[in-house]
Scaffold this motif. Sequence first.
Motif, PDB file in Angstrom:
ATOM      1  N   ARG A 396       1.049  -1.101   0.143  1.00  0.00           N
ATOM      2  CA  ARG A 396       0.093   0.179  -0.096  1.00  0.00           C
ATOM      3  C   ARG A 396       0.483   1.252   0.203  1.00  0.00           C
ATOM      4  N   TYR A 397       2.581   0.866  -0.367  1.00  0.00           N
ATOM      5  CA  TYR A 397       3.399   2.193  -0.113  1.00  0.00           C
ATOM      6  C   TYR A 397       2.792   3.336  -0.982  1.00  0.00           C
ATOM      7  N   LYS A 398       2.499   4.579  -0.848  1.00  0.00           N
ATOM      8  CA  LYS A 398       3.258   5.857  -1.822  1.00  0.00           C
ATOM      9  C   LYS A 398       4.445   6.429  -2.036  1.00  0.00           C
ATOM     10  N   THR A 399       4.585   6.047  -3.432  1.00  0.00           N
ATOM     11  CA  THR A 399       5.357   6.992  -3.841  1.00  0.00           C
ATOM     12  C   THR A 399       5.350   8.262  -4.097  1.00  0.00           C
ATOM     13  N   GLU A 400       7.190   8.161  -4.449  1.00  0.00           N
ATOM     14  CA  GLU A 400       7.246   9.770  -4.909  1.00  0.00           C
ATOM     15  C   GLU A 400       7.687  11.178  -3.707  1.00  0.00           C
ATOM     16  N   GLU A 401       7.451  10.291  -2.447  1.00  0.00           N
ATOM     17  CA  GLU A 401       6.822  11.454  -1.001  1.00  0.00           C
ATOM     18  C   GLU A 401       8.699  11.725  -1.059  1.00  0.00           C
ATOM     19  N   TYR A 402       8.718  12.824  -1.036  1.00  0.00           N
ATOM     20  CA  TYR A 402       9.239  14.093  -0.803  1.00  0.00           C
ATOM     21  C   TYR A 402       8.963  14.397   0.647  1.00  0.00           C
ATOM     22  N   SER A 403       9.941  14.571   1.873  1.00  0.00           N
ATOM     23  CA  SER A 403       9.634  14.315   2.948  1.00  0.00           C
ATOM     24  C   SER A 403      10.207  13.832   4.069  1.00  0.00           C
ATOM     25  N   THR A 404      11.359  14.369   4.714  1.00  0.00           N
ATOM     26  CA  THR A 404      11.626  13.663   5.827  1.00  0.00           C
ATOM     27  C   THR A 404      10.505  13.306   6.473  1.00  0.00           C
ATOM     28  N   ASP A 405       9.694  12.547   6.579  1.00  0.00           N
ATOM     29  CA  ASP A 405       8.354  12.861   7.453  1.00  0.00           C
ATOM     30  C   ASP A 405       8.248  11.413   6.663  1.00  0.00           C
ATOM     31  N   ALA A 406       8.913  11.063   5.537  1.00  0.00           N
ATOM     32  CA  ALA A 406       8.064   9.782   4.448  1.00  0.00           C
ATOM     33  C   ALA A 406       8.043   8.391   5.186  1.00  0.00           C
ATOM     34  N   THR A 407       6.931   8.246   4.450  1.00  0.00           N
ATOM     35  CA  THR A 407       6.569   6.604   5.165  1.00  0.00           C
ATOM     36  C   THR A 407       7.375   5.204   3.837  1.00  0.00           C
ATOM     37  N   ASN A 408       7.510   5.571   2.583  1.00  0.00           N
ATOM     38  CA  ASN A 408       8.534   5.062   2.192  1.00  0.00           C
ATOM     39  C   ASN A 408       9.937   5.321   1.477  1.00  0.00           C
ATOM     40  N   LYS A 409      10.665   5.737   3.229  1.00  0.00           N
ATOM     41  CA  LYS A 409      12.043   6.409   2.533  1.00  0.00           C
ATOM     42  C   LYS A 409      12.608   6.080   1.488  1.00  0.00           C
ATOM     43  N   PHE A 410      12.657   5.087   0.917  1.00  0.00           N
ATOM     44  CA  PHE A 410      13.579   4.772   0.680  1.00  0.00           C
ATOM     45  C   PHE A 410      12.581   3.977  -1.799  1.00  0.00           C
ATOM     46  N   ALA A 439      15.302   2.273  -4.361  1.00  0.00           N
ATOM     47  CA  ALA A 439      14.411   1.376  -4.923  1.00  0.00           C
ATOM     48  C   ALA A 439      14.734   0.597  -5.034  1.00  0.00           C
ATOM     49  N   HIS A 440      15.120  -0.270  -5.109  1.00  0.00           N
ATOM     50  CA  HIS A 440      15.469  -1.695  -5.024  1.00  0.00           C
ATOM     51  C   HIS A 440      14.791  -2.283  -3.284  1.00  0.00           C
ATOM     52  N   MET A 441      14.245  -3.212  -3.207  1.00  0.00           N
ATOM     53  CA  MET A 441      14.468  -4.062  -1.913  1.00  0.00           C
ATOM     54  C   MET A 441      14.861  -5.553  -2.836  1.00  0.00           C
ATOM     55  N   ASP A 442      15.211  -6.959  -2.581  1.00  0.00           N
ATOM     56  CA  ASP A 442      15.428  -7.746  -2.867  1.00  0.00           C
ATOM     57  C   ASP A 442      15.186  -9.209  -1.734  1.00  0.00           C
ATOM     58  N   PHE A 443      13.671  -9.515  -2.242  1.00  0.00           N
ATOM     59  CA  PHE A 443      13.101 -10.046  -1.087  1.00  0.00           C
ATOM     60  C   PHE A 443      13.168 -12.060  -1.205  1.00  0.00           C
ATOM     61  N   ARG A 444      14.400 -12.600  -2.000  1.00  0.00           N
ATOM     62  CA  ARG A 444      15.158 -13.516  -1.642  1.00  0.00           C
ATOM     63  C   ARG A 444      15.857 -13.703   0.069  1.00  0.00           C
TER      64      ARG A 444
END
Length: 632
Positions: A396-410, A439-444
């Motif tokens: 459910r992440y929102k993307t392109e957040e520009y803030s020090t309080d961003a939930t989706n930091k990466f 912008a990258h998570m390796d889920f292995r």
Amino acid sequence: MSAIHLLRKLSKKPPSRLHRNLLSSTFSMDLPPDLARTTLIRPFSNHPAIFTNSHRLIPSCFRQSNLLPNWVSEKTKSIGLSSREFSTSVVETNTSDRVVGLSPNPLVIERIHKGEETIGESVSGGEIIGNEIKKSEETLVREESEAEKEAWRILEDAVVRYCGSPVGTVAANDPGDKLPLNYDQVFIRDFVPSALAFLLKGEGEIVRNFLLHTLQLQSWEKTVDCYSPGQGLMPASFKVRTVALDENTTEEVLDPDFGESAIGRVAPVDSGLWWIILLRAYGKLTGDFSLQERIDVQTGIKLIMNLCLADGFDMFPTLLVTDGSCMIDRRMGIHGHPLEIQSLFYSALRCSREMLSVNDSSSNLVRAISNRLSALSFHIREYYWVDIKKINEIYRYKTEEYSTDATNKFNIYPEQIPPWLMDWIPEQGGYLLGNLQPAHMDFRFFTLGNFWSVVSSLSTPKQNEAILNLIEAKWDDIIGNMPLKICYPALEYDDWRIITGSDPKNTPWSYHNSGSWPTLLWQFTLACMKMGRPELAEKALALAEKRLMADRWPEYYDTRSGKFIGKQSRLYQTWTVAGFLTSKLLLANPEMASKLFWEEDYELLDICVCGLSKSGRRKCSRVAAKTQILVR
């Protein structure tokens, strides 16, 4: 006469039996009750200090005396007795005396001989009095299986000698292998399970020699195409070579490989981390802390730590490395911040903070280590952890957040969640991501990194339980017919072609691409024992024991369930043998095993570099994260 004066008087020569008995009685008068029954025994024979040389090869048979007196710590002479020096006893020089004293009531392992045949082991509690072991009444005799007997023969045949002394074990010792490549060398990472097997058996000489000789190699000149890497780099491996000095004279030299001969020319980042971990294990299992107190060893630790803690462009506390810089030493898409390196890095940081002598020259480094430990543990626990709840959050992440309080930091895109993961992850389980970058998570699922996070307490107690729950729930996927998958799942089809470059050795469900590696048994065993679930390790070990001897101790197994011996697998692979033996010894000796893992360090939770800044821009979520720690 006080114990201090007696020590000073005797420090110039080895103690006789009379001196040791006298020391025992003297300590009884001078020391607190918990130390009064401990006896000092002469440590191993002299070993060389660190040397520097501009040549590529190490001259043979250095015979320089130690910087400290032969059998007593300099610290003891200068400041008096301490529990660190005298609450343990040190192994005798003669390696045939297979007794290791570790505490006033140590765990004793003895080989039981009948004629020329070893028929079993005796594991008992006891106390060291003089040179003798006074055994307790309770004794457990465990019969060695045929697989264990053969494994010990293979391991002993794999020992490499330098100037007559054991210094390590070759990677593989297959008599039918005509092209050994570099499998006839001593690898630092490969030797760790061999070292633990020898230490748990009561033989410390080979481990001490290995630590000191690889320390000498650390200072050697290392150049690739006119460029020299940072000072402090440990070699990936070394080989003992015989060179001719003239027509009638030869000498043995150590020839190290720092990556300049490796496939891909990758520096072995994990070598220095494993070296520090093994140094701590040597002290814990033998009681010989004088080795880590030597000036040359202290310098070696500092060089490795300075190399790892050097400033760079990275914004994260994790180590940034290239592909192939650890056990997975070929292209497998792990460049960046792979979990295996981070868990070993965290362990090495904790070992260094424990072993470094704090003085004016090291205080800044120790402070930097503590700060990095705090930041690294928070980063891994907060951002690498995935379970059902976390996956739903990412979904459910929102993307392109520009803030020090961003939930989706990466700035992770929900579409990165692989379809297999949704149905695969169990309700009560979880694990640490293989890698995390912008912008990258390796889920292995990477086995070694997760197991070592449990062993080192990089993950929280609650996360540790969840990791083992996942292993149990997904037993057929991770264990299968042969433990354990190095990672899960395999890269297939376009992913395999793009990420591995169509590597013919890393085809799906083979080698590093989700092959099954029996050497990982010892890390799994240690993690299970720490969490009080040894039955999982016993089940996996029994599964491996049914096949390893018959299959001639392969390096790895292929296919989704680990059914077939790997298509390019070396036979009589030393760390397969050593991983099996170490697992057996750990399960038989839980007191020894407890010395090799770390418990939660709650002081780290209160250290935060954010508090050192006067700027109001930094907002730290550490307080919220601390509430997730399960206090047991």
